[in-house]
Design an enzyme around this catalytic site. Structure first.
Site, PDB file in Angstrom:
ATOM      1  N   GLY A  15       0.813  -1.218   0.000  1.00  0.00           N
ATOM      2  CA  GLY A  15       0.000   0.000   0.000  1.00  0.00           C
ATOM      3  C   GLY A  15       0.842   1.261   0.000  1.00  0.00           C
ATOM      4  N   GLY A  16       0.170   2.388   0.111  1.00  0.00           N
ATOM      5  CA  GLY A  16       0.839   3.694   0.028  1.00  0.00           C
ATOM      6  C   GLY A  16       1.943   3.839   1.064  1.00  0.00           C
ATOM      7  N   ILE A  92      -7.872   0.259   6.010  1.00  0.00           N
ATOM      8  CA  ILE A  92      -8.830   0.740   5.017  1.00  0.00           C
ATOM      9  C   ILE A  92      -9.690   1.833   5.645  1.00  0.00           C
ATOM     10  CG2 ILE A  92      -8.972  -1.460   3.781  1.00  0.00           C
ATOM     11  CD1 ILE A  92     -11.692  -1.942   5.227  1.00  0.00           C
ATOM     12  N   PHE A 149     -14.229  13.777  11.803  1.00  0.00           N
ATOM     13  CA  PHE A 149     -15.587  13.825  11.230  1.00  0.00           C
ATOM     14  C   PHE A 149     -15.699  12.739  10.163  1.00  0.00           C
ATOM     15  CE2 PHE A 149     -18.902  15.207   8.437  1.00  0.00           C
ATOM     16  CZ  PHE A 149     -19.804  15.918   9.216  1.00  0.00           C
ATOM     17  N   GLN A 151     -15.424   9.493  10.583  1.00  0.00           N
ATOM     18  CA  GLN A 151     -14.551   8.327  10.789  1.00  0.00           C
ATOM     19  C   GLN A 151     -14.727   7.679  12.161  1.00  0.00           C
ATOM     20  OE1 GLN A 151     -10.432   9.558   9.698  1.00  0.00           O
ATOM     21  NE2 GLN A 151     -10.745   8.125   8.026  1.00  0.00           N
ATOM     22  N   TYR A 154     -13.073   4.262  11.817  1.00  0.00           N
ATOM     23  CA  TYR A 154     -11.613   4.322  11.650  1.00  0.00           C
ATOM     24  C   TYR A 154     -10.941   4.858  12.914  1.00  0.00           C
ATOM     25  CZ  TYR A 154      -7.251   5.558   9.095  1.00  0.00           C
ATOM     26  OH  TYR A 154      -5.954   5.684   8.661  1.00  0.00           O
ATOM     27  N   TYR A 186      -1.884  13.246   7.634  1.00  0.00           N
ATOM     28  CA  TYR A 186      -2.340  13.103   6.238  1.00  0.00           C
ATOM     29  C   TYR A 186      -1.131  13.069   5.308  1.00  0.00           C
ATOM     30  CZ  TYR A 186      -7.144  13.686   7.720  1.00  0.00           C
ATOM     31  OH  TYR A 186      -8.371  13.483   8.308  1.00  0.00           O
TER      32      TYR A 186
HETATM   33  N1  CAA Z   1     -16.471  19.203  10.723  1.00  0.00           N
HETATM   34  C1  CAA Z   1     -17.704  19.678  10.961  1.00  0.00           C
HETATM   35  N2  CAA Z   1     -18.692  19.627  10.081  1.00  0.00           N
HETATM   36  C2  CAA Z   1     -18.436  19.094   8.900  1.00  0.00           C
HETATM   37  C3  CAA Z   1     -17.179  18.599   8.563  1.00  0.00           C
HETATM   38  C4  CAA Z   1     -16.178  18.673   9.530  1.00  0.00           C
HETATM   39  N3  CAA Z   1     -14.923  18.204   9.302  1.00  0.00           N
HETATM   40  N4  CAA Z   1     -17.233  18.107   7.322  1.00  0.00           N
HETATM   41  C5  CAA Z   1     -18.483  18.316   6.873  1.00  0.00           C
HETATM   42  N5  CAA Z   1     -19.194  18.908   7.830  1.00  0.00           N
HETATM   43  C6  CAA Z   1     -20.598  19.302   7.754  1.00  0.00           C
HETATM   44  C7  CAA Z   1     -20.939  19.719   6.354  1.00  0.00           C
HETATM   45  O1  CAA Z   1     -20.641  21.098   6.200  1.00  0.00           O
HETATM   46  C8  CAA Z   1     -22.416  19.426   6.260  1.00  0.00           C
HETATM   47  O2  CAA Z   1     -23.126  20.422   6.918  1.00  0.00           O
HETATM   48  P1  CAA Z   1     -24.624  20.766   6.441  1.00  0.00           P
HETATM   49  O3  CAA Z   1     -25.424  19.494   6.628  1.00  0.00           O
HETATM   50  O4  CAA Z   1     -25.008  21.859   7.360  1.00  0.00           O
HETATM   51  O5  CAA Z   1     -24.496  21.162   5.003  1.00  0.00           O
HETATM   52  C9  CAA Z   1     -22.557  18.145   7.140  1.00  0.00           C
HETATM   53  O6  CAA Z   1     -21.417  18.160   8.028  1.00  0.00           O
HETATM   54  C10 CAA Z   1     -22.552  16.889   6.305  1.00  0.00           C
HETATM   55  O7  CAA Z   1     -21.267  16.826   5.685  1.00  0.00           O
HETATM   56  P2  CAA Z   1     -21.040  16.181   4.330  1.00  0.00           P
HETATM   57  O8  CAA Z   1     -21.985  16.717   3.312  1.00  0.00           O
HETATM   58  O9  CAA Z   1     -19.583  16.245   4.013  1.00  0.00           O
HETATM   59  O10 CAA Z   1     -21.488  14.685   4.597  1.00  0.00           O
HETATM   60  P3  CAA Z   1     -21.297  13.557   3.586  1.00  0.00           P
HETATM   61  O11 CAA Z   1     -22.112  12.425   4.082  1.00  0.00           O
HETATM   62  O12 CAA Z   1     -21.495  14.005   2.198  1.00  0.00           O
HETATM   63  O13 CAA Z   1     -19.739  13.244   3.721  1.00  0.00           O
HETATM   64  C11 CAA Z   1     -17.814  12.341   4.668  1.00  0.00           C
HETATM   65  C12 CAA Z   1     -19.234  12.780   4.917  1.00  0.00           C
HETATM   66  C13 CAA Z   1     -17.770  11.245   3.588  1.00  0.00           C
HETATM   67  C14 CAA Z   1     -17.286  11.751   5.944  1.00  0.00           C
HETATM   68  C15 CAA Z   1     -16.984  13.531   4.194  1.00  0.00           C
HETATM   69  O14 CAA Z   1     -17.185  14.574   5.109  1.00  0.00           O
HETATM   70  C16 CAA Z   1     -15.509  13.211   4.136  1.00  0.00           C
HETATM   71  O15 CAA Z   1     -15.033  12.570   3.211  1.00  0.00           O
HETATM   72  N6  CAA Z   1     -14.714  13.682   5.120  1.00  0.00           N
HETATM   73  C17 CAA Z   1     -13.308  13.443   5.173  1.00  0.00           C
HETATM   74  C18 CAA Z   1     -13.031  12.342   6.180  1.00  0.00           C
HETATM   75  C19 CAA Z   1     -11.546  12.173   6.331  1.00  0.00           C
HETATM   76  O16 CAA Z   1     -10.818  13.071   6.695  1.00  0.00           O
HETATM   77  N7  CAA Z   1     -11.049  10.939   6.099  1.00  0.00           N
HETATM   78  C20 CAA Z   1      -9.681  10.683   6.211  1.00  0.00           C
HETATM   79  C21 CAA Z   1      -9.295   9.647   5.201  1.00  0.00           C
HETATM   80  S1  CAA Z   1      -7.538   9.481   5.097  1.00  0.00           S
HETATM   81  C22 CAA Z   1      -7.113   8.650   6.461  1.00  0.00           C
HETATM   82  O17 CAA Z   1      -7.914   8.173   7.206  1.00  0.00           O
HETATM   83  C23 CAA Z   1      -5.634   8.512   6.675  1.00  0.00           C
HETATM   84  C24 CAA Z   1      -5.247   9.006   8.019  1.00  0.00           C
HETATM   85  O18 CAA Z   1      -5.108   8.210   8.915  1.00  0.00           O
HETATM   86  C25 CAA Z   1      -4.987  10.436   8.229  1.00  0.00           C
END
Ligand code: CAA
Length: 248
Positions: A15-16, A92, A149, A151, A154, A186
């Protein structure tokens, strides 16, 4: 006296982060086995190309399969005389707010990210204790420390990994085996690049160093903890996150 040649097993090894970890461990003089799913031939081929010329083998493995983990460890025991370094890097994401999360998203993340750590470590630790030497490094996450948010699954698994690290560290400390976590922030990996760009940009804006990390910057921390002379570091968590989360 020359440092003995050690054998390292890296789960999620193609993986990465896993690829960079394999390379760093091989460059440090270890024989490396990368264990990972083999379903994607392109991914395996890219790994082989990236690690060409280094002492790195590939072994197909699904870390959620306890018996398969045992079989791989036994095979490596026979071919390599045991595993001295274990890096649990298989991970994952199934990101979703909890209100939308279904049980399959919860179960998949817990099974790979936390269950996989148990499945592999359970088989590896006995040989390490018997031989009186071992280095176990668990790849956790800044999001296990802070929560993120979307997760809940995770973050729970990654926080759980460090609980596992501390408990096992106590159990094997007298056997010459250290157990530590690395908590990456990240980094430029497929996992992070899959986050929708506006959200990703917002995250990077909060990182004090102002950029994503490079996988080799995580690998450096892993190689440090996996080294022969790191024997007094155990039960620790080493954050490598560009300053995203600072604590002591
Ligand atoms: N904090 C507070 N509020 C948030 C927010 C946050 N970080 N992100 C979104 N919101 C709000 C939005 O503004 C939205 O508000 P409204 O309903 O008032 O419009 C509400 O919360 C719903 O948000 P989304 O529309 O984004 O919800 P969604 O269901 O479409 O998406 C999600 C949710 C898929 C989790 C998306 O927010 C996302 O992809 N977030 C990123 C998660 C992330 O950081 N993952 C890390 C992956 S990498 C990793 O894990 C490696 C590592 O170890 C670092």
């Amino acid at each position: 006296m020359a440092t003995p040649r050690r054998t390292a097993l890296v789960s999620g090894g193609i993986g990465g982060l896993g690829t960079a970890i394999c390379i760093a461990l091989a460059e440090a003089g270890n024989r490396v086995v990368a264990a990972d799913l083999d379903g994607n031939a392109e991914r395996v081929a890219a790994f082989r190309q990236a690690t060409d010329g280094l002492d790195i083998a590939f072994a197909p493995l699904d870390v959620t399969d306890f018996a398969a983990c045992g079989a791989l460890v036994q095979a490596l025991q026979a071919s390599h005389g045991g595993i001295d370094i274990l890096v649990n890097a298989a991970g994952i994401t199934r990101d979703s707010t909890l209100r939308k999360m279904d049980p399959t998203q919860w179960d998949a993340v817990l099974a790979v990210n936390l269950g996989g750590v148990f499945n592999l470590t359970r088989h590896v630790v006995e040989g390490m204790a018997a031989r009186g030497y071992g280095r176990i490094v668990n790849i956790s996450s800044v999001n296990g420390q802070t929560g993120q948010f979307g997760q809940a699954n995770y973050s729970a698994a990654k926080a759980g990994m460090h609980g596992f690290t501390m408990a096992l560290a106590r159990e094997v400390a007298r056997k010459g085996v250290t157990v530590n976590s690395v908590s990456p922030g990240y980094c430029e990996t497929a996992l992070v690049m899959a986050i929708p760009q506006p959200i990703r940009d917002g995250i990077v804006a909060q990182v004090p160093v102002g950029r994503l990390g490079q996988p080799r910057e995580i690998a450096r921390a892993v190689a440090f903890l996996a080294a022969e002379d790191a024997g007094f570091i155990t039960g620790a968590n080493l954050p490598v996150n560009g300053g995203l989360f600072m604590a002591f």
